[in-house]
Structure formats: C-alpha cells, structure tokens
Design an enzyme around this catalytic site. Structure first.
Site, PDB file in Angstrom:
ATOM      1  N   ASP A  18       0.868  -1.175   0.000  1.00 27.19           N
ATOM      2  CA  ASP A  18       0.000   0.000   0.000  1.00 27.19           C
ATOM      3  C   ASP A  18       0.905   1.225   0.000  1.00 27.19           C
ATOM      4  OD1 ASP A  18      -1.588   2.163   0.668  1.00 27.19           O
ATOM      5  OD2 ASP A  18      -2.594   1.157   2.344  1.00 27.19           O
ATOM      6  N   ASN A  32      -6.792  12.572 -11.256  1.00 27.42           N
ATOM      7  CA  ASN A  32      -7.587  12.875 -12.451  1.00 27.42           C
ATOM      8  C   ASN A  32      -7.371  14.350 -12.822  1.00 27.42           C
ATOM      9  OD1 ASN A  32      -9.492  14.505 -10.872  1.00 27.42           O
ATOM     10  ND2 ASN A  32     -10.236  12.553 -10.088  1.00 27.42           N
ATOM     11  N   GLY A  40      -9.758   4.393  -5.871  1.00 27.43           N
ATOM     12  CA  GLY A  40      -8.456   3.771  -6.067  1.00 27.43           C
ATOM     13  C   GLY A  40      -7.368   4.380  -5.209  1.00 27.43           C
ATOM     14  N   VAL A  41      -6.194   4.470  -5.792  1.00 32.00           N
ATOM     15  CA  VAL A  41      -5.036   4.949  -5.034  1.00 32.00           C
ATOM     16  C   VAL A  41      -5.200   6.433  -4.665  1.00 32.00           C
ATOM     17  CG1 VAL A  41      -3.573   5.527  -7.021  1.00 32.00           C
ATOM     18  CG2 VAL A  41      -2.524   4.766  -4.898  1.00 32.00           C
ATOM     19  N   ASP A  42      -5.877   7.184  -5.525  1.00 28.29           N
ATOM     20  CA  ASP A  42      -6.134   8.613  -5.278  1.00 28.29           C
ATOM     21  C   ASP A  42      -6.921   8.777  -3.962  1.00 28.29           C
ATOM     22  OD1 ASP A  42      -6.251  11.311  -5.764  1.00 28.29           O
ATOM     23  OD2 ASP A  42      -7.585  11.190  -7.484  1.00 28.29           O
ATOM     24  N   SER A 129      -2.971   4.524 -14.210  1.00 32.62           N
ATOM     25  CA  SER A 129      -3.885   4.175 -15.329  1.00 32.62           C
ATOM     26  C   SER A 129      -4.320   2.716 -15.361  1.00 32.62           C
ATOM     27  CB  SER A 129      -3.299   4.536 -16.708  1.00 32.62           C
ATOM     28  OG  SER A 129      -3.296   5.928 -16.896  1.00 32.62           O
ATOM     29  N   THR A 130      -3.701   1.854 -14.546  1.00 30.09           N
ATOM     30  CA  THR A 130      -4.003   0.412 -14.681  1.00 30.09           C
ATOM     31  C   THR A 130      -5.183  -0.035 -13.822  1.00 30.09           C
ATOM     32  OG1 THR A 130      -2.502  -0.328 -12.928  1.00 30.09           O
ATOM     33  CG2 THR A 130      -1.576  -0.074 -15.143  1.00 30.09           C
ATOM     34  N   GLY A 131      -5.833   0.898 -13.115  1.00 31.25           N
ATOM     35  CA  GLY A 131      -7.001   0.549 -12.305  1.00 31.25           C
ATOM     36  C   GLY A 131      -8.266   0.983 -13.005  1.00 31.25           C
ATOM     37  N   ILE A 132      -8.905   2.010 -12.464  1.00 34.27           N
ATOM     38  CA  ILE A 132     -10.175   2.513 -12.988  1.00 34.27           C
ATOM     39  C   ILE A 132     -10.019   2.947 -14.459  1.00 34.27           C
ATOM     40  CG2 ILE A 132     -11.907   4.351 -12.711  1.00 34.27           C
ATOM     41  CD1 ILE A 132     -10.998   4.274  -9.614  1.00 34.27           C
TER      42      ILE A 132
HETATM   43  P1  ADP Z   1      -6.248   5.002 -12.454  1.00 36.02           P
HETATM   44  O1  ADP Z   1      -7.551   5.761 -12.424  1.00 36.02           O
HETATM   45  O2  ADP Z   1      -5.073   5.867 -12.906  1.00 36.02           O
HETATM   46  O3  ADP Z   1      -6.354   3.722 -13.200  1.00 36.02           O
HETATM   47  P2  ADP Z   1      -6.419   3.621  -9.878  1.00 36.02           P
HETATM   48  O4  ADP Z   1      -6.192   4.189  -8.536  1.00 36.02           O
HETATM   49  O5  ADP Z   1      -7.783   3.116 -10.201  1.00 36.02           O
HETATM   50  O6  ADP Z   1      -5.901   4.716 -10.922  1.00 36.02           O
HETATM   51  O7  ADP Z   1      -5.426   2.413 -10.106  1.00 36.02           O
HETATM   52  C1  ADP Z   1      -4.044   2.533 -10.311  1.00 36.02           C
HETATM   53  C2  ADP Z   1      -3.346   1.367  -9.663  1.00 36.02           C
HETATM   54  O8  ADP Z   1      -3.199   1.629  -8.276  1.00 36.02           O
HETATM   55  C3  ADP Z   1      -4.123   0.046  -9.755  1.00 36.02           C
HETATM   56  O9  ADP Z   1      -3.215  -0.964 -10.152  1.00 36.02           O
HETATM   57  C4  ADP Z   1      -4.616  -0.190  -8.329  1.00 36.02           C
HETATM   58  O10 ADP Z   1      -4.695  -1.558  -8.014  1.00 36.02           O
HETATM   59  C5  ADP Z   1      -3.529   0.457  -7.532  1.00 36.02           C
HETATM   60  N1  ADP Z   1      -3.829   0.856  -6.152  1.00 36.02           N
HETATM   61  C6  ADP Z   1      -5.030   1.078  -5.557  1.00 36.02           C
HETATM   62  N2  ADP Z   1      -4.849   1.426  -4.250  1.00 36.02           N
HETATM   63  C7  ADP Z   1      -3.510   1.418  -4.023  1.00 36.02           C
HETATM   64  C8  ADP Z   1      -2.680   1.650  -2.888  1.00 36.02           C
HETATM   65  N3  ADP Z   1      -3.186   2.001  -1.696  1.00 36.02           N
HETATM   66  N4  ADP Z   1      -1.325   1.530  -3.030  1.00 36.02           N
HETATM   67  C9  ADP Z   1      -0.786   1.192  -4.221  1.00 36.02           C
HETATM   68  N5  ADP Z   1      -1.516   0.964  -5.330  1.00 36.02           N
HETATM   69  C10 ADP Z   1      -2.851   1.058  -5.240  1.00 36.02           C
END
Ligand code: ADP
Length: 182
Positions: A18, A32, A40-42, A129-132
């Site tokens: 994390d 964004n 997500g991470v944001d 970019s690899t999540g949402i």
């Molecule tokens: P985006 O909208 O740029 O795709 P996301 O936050 O949805 O951003 O995802 C980006 C990556 O961060 C994904 O691989 C997700 O699994 C990962 N992620 C989500 N939460 C955390 C965290 N607390 N620490 C590290 N990586 C995370």
C-alpha cells in the site's frame, strides 16, 4: 523473478504493498485532470494524508484547477510518510490508438522530473492508469519501466524509485517485464 534493476548506483525496484504506508521523499498519486480526489489509489492517498493535501492543491492551483493528462502537479503530503505528493494524470485506456502510451510515458516523466527538481532521493509510484482507467498492466509495464529507467539515468538527486503494486497479479507482470529487459 527480478524485482530490482540497478542503474549505476541507482535502483528501480518493484514491491507489493500500500503506497500510503511506505516512507519516501515523494509519493506519486494517480490523479484525475480536475485533481478532485476519487477512488483507487487517489482516494487512499487523500484519506491517509488528510485534508491538508486538498487544501494545498486548492491554494496552489485554485478552485478550477486542471492538470492535463500526461502532466503532474505537486502538493504537501499531510500525514503521509513523505515530504511531497506529486499528482500525475495518466490516460484512460481507449484501445491503444489514442496516444495512450505517449501520455502514460509523459505522466511518469513529468512526475519524475518534478521529484528530481524537489531534490527527492526516494520516490514511490503506483501503476498509474491500470485501475479505474483500464490500461492493461502488461501493456503499461514496459512503458512505465522504460520511462522511469530513463528518468533515473538523467537524474540529479533521485537515487531510488519504487513502483508499488497493490496486488500480486500486476507485480508478477511488472517482474516479468523487468526480466525481459527495459
Ligand atoms: P487510475 O484511475 O489511474 O487507473 P487507480 O487508482 O484506479 O488509478 O489504479 C491505479 C493502480 O493503483 C491500480 O493498479 C490499483 O490496483 C492500484 N492501487 C489502488 N490502491 C492502491 C494503494 N493504496 N497503493 C498502491 N496501489 C494502489
């Protein structure tokens, strides 16, 4: 499997975890364009860092702040174990023919450059970019790794970059890409 690449004295490392829990001079956020916070991470970064991060973004960039895709801005890090947060905006995946790779590359290079200008020695990045935003991890990994390698080769201050992968699947994909050569 490779989880580290040495570039002279400098290191590009992969770790599972994390990103809000790992100390670094700079933590990079996957933001964004409106810098509004989100899922997500944001969301995790704003929750763990507290309201100081949004307050500082507002102070620096105003209410109608915009950070174009492929670029990055900076804020203080609030309660995070870091000095700064750099908010970088990656592209949404639209099939691969809409400059996604260039924009992802640019988001990483912009954030890296900003971290180096802040004289950061350690920087952590998520897999932007690899999540949402839906960018396939196997297509993102070589772009991200080569952007960060190029950054480290030209860095003045940054000594160690760590890509923090939240889950094991993407970690294995990044390890494989590192193994295959950047
Ligand atoms: P985006 O909208 O740029 O795709 P996301 O936050 O949805 O951003 O995802 C980006 C990556 O961060 C994904 O691989 C997700 O699994 C990962 N992620 C989500 N939460 C955390 C965290 N607390 N620490 C590290 N990586 C995370």
């Amino acid at each position: 499997m490779a989880s580290e690449l040495k570039i002279g004295e400098r290191v590009l490392a992969l770790v599972k975890g994390d990103i809000t829990q790992i100390p670094a001079d700079v933590i990079v956020n996957a933001a964004n364009e409106g810098l509004t916070g989100g899922g997500g991470v944001d969301g995790a970064i704003h929750r763990a860092g507290g309201p100081a991060i949004m307050g500082d973004l507002q102070r620096r960039y105003g209410k109608r702040r915009q950070c174009p895709t492929g670029s990055a801005v900076v804020s203080e890090a609030g309660d995070l174990p870091a000095k700064w947060v750099i908010h970088a905006v990656g592209p949404r995946w639209r099939g691969g023919n809409f400059l996604e790779a260039d924009l992802l590359w640019s988001a990483y290079r912009s954030a890296f450059h900003m971290a180096d200008q802040l004289e950061a020695r350690t920087v952590t990045f998520p897999a932007i970019s690899t999540g949402i935003y839906g960018y396939p991890a196997d297509k993102a990994a070589p772009v991200i790794l080569s952007a960060l390698k190029e950054g480290l080769e030209g860095a003045e201050f940054v000594e160690r970059v760590t890509i923090v992968l939240f889950t094991g699947g993407p970690l294995a994909i990044f390890e494989e890409a590192l193994e295959a050569g950047v």
